[in-house]
Design a protein around this motif. Structure first.
Motif, PDB file in Angstrom:
ATOM      1  N   GLY A 217      37.142  24.521  11.264  1.00  0.00           N
ATOM      2  CA  GLY A 217      36.399  24.669  12.508  1.00  0.00           C
ATOM      3  C   GLY A 217      35.147  25.503  12.321  1.00  0.00           C
ATOM      4  N   PRO A 218      34.238  25.489  13.305  1.00  0.00           N
ATOM      5  CA  PRO A 218      32.964  26.204  13.198  1.00  0.00           C
ATOM      6  C   PRO A 218      33.015  27.599  13.803  1.00  0.00           C
ATOM      7  N   ALA A 219      32.013  28.404  13.443  1.00  0.00           N
ATOM      8  CA  ALA A 219      31.790  29.710  14.056  1.00  0.00           C
ATOM      9  C   ALA A 219      30.306  29.838  14.357  1.00  0.00           C
TER      10      ALA A 219
ATOM     11  N   GLY B  35      47.288  16.442  20.413  1.00  0.00           N
ATOM     12  CA  GLY B  35      46.494  17.348  21.241  1.00  0.00           C
ATOM     13  C   GLY B  35      44.997  17.183  21.066  1.00  0.00           C
ATOM     14  N   GLY B  36      44.576  16.246  20.214  1.00  0.00           N
ATOM     15  CA  GLY B  36      43.151  15.980  20.049  1.00  0.00           C
ATOM     16  C   GLY B  36      42.593  16.222  18.662  1.00  0.00           C
TER      17      GLY B  36
ATOM     18  N   LEU C 148      42.520  18.971   8.841  1.00  0.00           N
ATOM     19  CA  LEU C 148      42.416  18.671  10.261  1.00  0.00           C
ATOM     20  C   LEU C 148      41.199  19.373  10.847  1.00  0.00           C
ATOM     21  N   THR C 149      40.580  18.745  11.835  1.00  0.00           N
ATOM     22  CA  THR C 149      39.497  19.387  12.566  1.00  0.00           C
ATOM     23  C   THR C 149      39.688  19.119  14.054  1.00  0.00           C
ATOM     24  N   ASP C 150      38.909  19.800  14.878  1.00  0.00           N
ATOM     25  CA  ASP C 150      39.056  19.712  16.335  1.00  0.00           C
ATOM     26  C   ASP C 150      40.485  20.054  16.763  1.00  0.00           C
ATOM     27  N   VAL C 151      41.061  21.034  16.121  1.00  0.00           N
ATOM     28  CA  VAL C 151      42.451  21.413  16.380  1.00  0.00           C
ATOM     29  C   VAL C 151      42.507  22.361  17.579  1.00  0.00           C
ATOM     30  N   PRO C 152      43.351  22.086  18.562  1.00  0.00           N
ATOM     31  CA  PRO C 152      43.480  23.024  19.683  1.00  0.00           C
ATOM     32  C   PRO C 152      43.916  24.407  19.202  1.00  0.00           C
TER      33      PRO C 152
END
Length: 478
Positions: A387-389, A345-346, A365-369
């Protein structure tokens, strides 16, 4: 040797044997038997028969039994730790920690049993109730069915058994079939006490036979720790019973914008790496989601990846190993599939992503949907989603965007932010300055939403196992 089961405090053997296998290499590490339906019935009936007597047992008797169990676990600590590692697969460092916690859990229960006295309320605060005082005490609802999971085969058993003994409620314990040996060794220690026959039983039964136990009207309290779907089915099946459920989550750790020094980021990375992968991620409060202030992400990411890659993975019986296998090949298959789905999924793999038998390499993992299973479900494996905030408020909204709500960790120096997080986060516990994986066994522990109902922690569980009764005294010269 075939380990005995415990029926109304006495050792017995069932019919069908239950081999216990190492999650690491599949070898047999022990053997016991499944309780027969007749043995289960005797255990439940013994609990029902002794309930009134046990409820009236002096606090000194119950506290002495709990103190004895605490002391004997401490004396046999290495034996317990080796057994936990053998049947569960967690490295010795974590097994030893679990044993130490069980020692504390029974000690706390003994202390709570001694002070479980109730309260007095003056009623003459209203002129119409002059001369009246209320005595409020709590009494057991009745025998308890405790159903414990595989991931903490001693201490989560302790959190069922210890508060039941503390209040004088008989307990029938069903341990996880994958990890029954630690509970049976605890049964051996309980047999050394002066608890009345029927006060406890340890009855391994196949999971498919558990609904019969849950439905048994002689067990009015059900305390379950395990998966969400099973917990939900229990709640639906017995709406007239008192049910407490601890059903896990997908715990988040938030690194706020003010947590910005090199020392701060190093600490957060080390803690998140370790406690995203301890117990191979098979803890309800293992870190799963890592939410970092966007301005810190470039500095934090390499620290986290390096800390994860530095973890020692391998034979859980070897000194220094920090990450062992998951409970079985089926669990490893599922985790591997979820990671592959996220990548398809990316998502990008920053660390890990590989497998050796039942051992999953610690994975970042990063850029996880947002709709990937590794993000919105409970992985129960050594996988971190990073992931970021855009702001602390955005981070807290991400924490709340979950079907679960057990605990969250918030890395901040701001007292205002800490109190704001405590108010707005939809979780049962907020850990400030550390990971969500912290738990002190005496504190209330449980969650919101899909993470369950009720609370563990000795006094909280004692309240769950009991009902308040009021006695009003009249004509008192206050």
């Amino acid at each position: 040797m075939v380990e005995p089961i415990w029926i109304a405090g006495k050792p017995e053997h069932g019919a069908a044997e239950l081999p216990v296998l190492s999650p690491y290499d599949g070898r047999e590490v022990g053997r016991t038997t499944y309780a027969t339906p007749e043995q289960v019935d005797r255990a439940v009936q013994a609990a029902a028969d002794v309930a009134a007597t046990f409820a009236g047992t002096p606090a000194a008797t119950r506290a002495a039994a709990l103190d004895h169990v605490s002391r004997r676990i401490a004396e046999r600590a290495e034996e317990f730790a080796a057994l936990i590692t053998a049947e569960n697969g967690k490295p010795l460092v974590w097994s030893r920690g679990e044993v130490g916690r069980a020692v504390s859990t029974f000690r706390w229960a003994a202390e709570e049993a001694r002070r479980f006295s109730g309260e007095l309320q003056r009623l003459d605060t209203d002129a119409a109730a002059a001369g009246r005082m209320a005595v409020v005490r709590r009494f057991p609802k009745g025998p308890v069915l405790g159903i414990s999971p595989f991931n903490f085969p001693l201490n989560l058993v302790a959190h069922k058994v210890a508060p039941a003994i503390a209040v004088g409620a008989p307990i029938v314990l069903k341990p996880a079939p994958a990890t029954p040996l630690s509970a049976l060794l605890l049964g051996e220690i309980l047999a050394e006490t002066d608890l009345p026959a029927g006060a406890y039983s340890v009855v391994p039964v196949p999971n498919e036979d558990a609904p019969g136990l849950v439905a048994d009207p002689r067990l009015p309290v059900v305390s379950f720790t395990g998966s969400g779907p099973v917990g939900a089915s229990i709640r639906r099946a017995v709406p007239d019973k008192h049910v407490t459920l601890e059903l896990g989550g997908n715990a988040a750790a938030v690194v706020c914008a003010d947590w910005s020094s090199d020392a701060d980021l190093d600490w957060a990375a080390q803690r998140i790496a370790l406690f995203g992968n301890y117990q191979a991620g098979q803890s309800c409060i293992a870190v799963q989601r890592v939410i970092v202030a966007s301005g810190l992400l470039d500095r934090f990411t390499p620290r986290l990846v390096a800390a994860v890659e530095a973890l020692k993975t391998g034979d859980p019986g070897a000194d220094g190993v920090q990450v062992g296998p998951v409970i079985n090949a089926a669990a490893a298959d599922r985790i591997e599939q979820w990671v592959a789905e996220a990548v398809a999924g990316g998502a990008r793999v920053l660390a890990g992503g590989t497998r050796d038998g039942s051992t999953i390499a610690p994975t970042v993992l990063t850029d996880v949907p947002a709709d990937a299973k590794v993000s919105c479900e409970e992985v129960f494996g050594p996988v971190l989603v990073l992931g970021p905030a855009d702001s602390d408020g955005d981070a807290f909204e991400q924490v709340n965007d979950s079907a679960y709500g057990l605990q969250a960790g918030v890395f901040t120096h701001s007292l205002q932010t800490a109190f704001h997080a405590h108010r707005v986060l939809q979780v049962g516990g907020v850990i400030v300055g550390d990971v969500p994986s912290f738990r002190a066994d005496q504190m209330p522990y449980g969650g919101l939403k899909g993470s369950g109902v009720g609370r563990e922690g000795l006094r909280s569980a004692m309240d769950d196992y009991t009902d308040p009764k009021v006695m009003v005294l009249t004509g008192i010269d206050l």
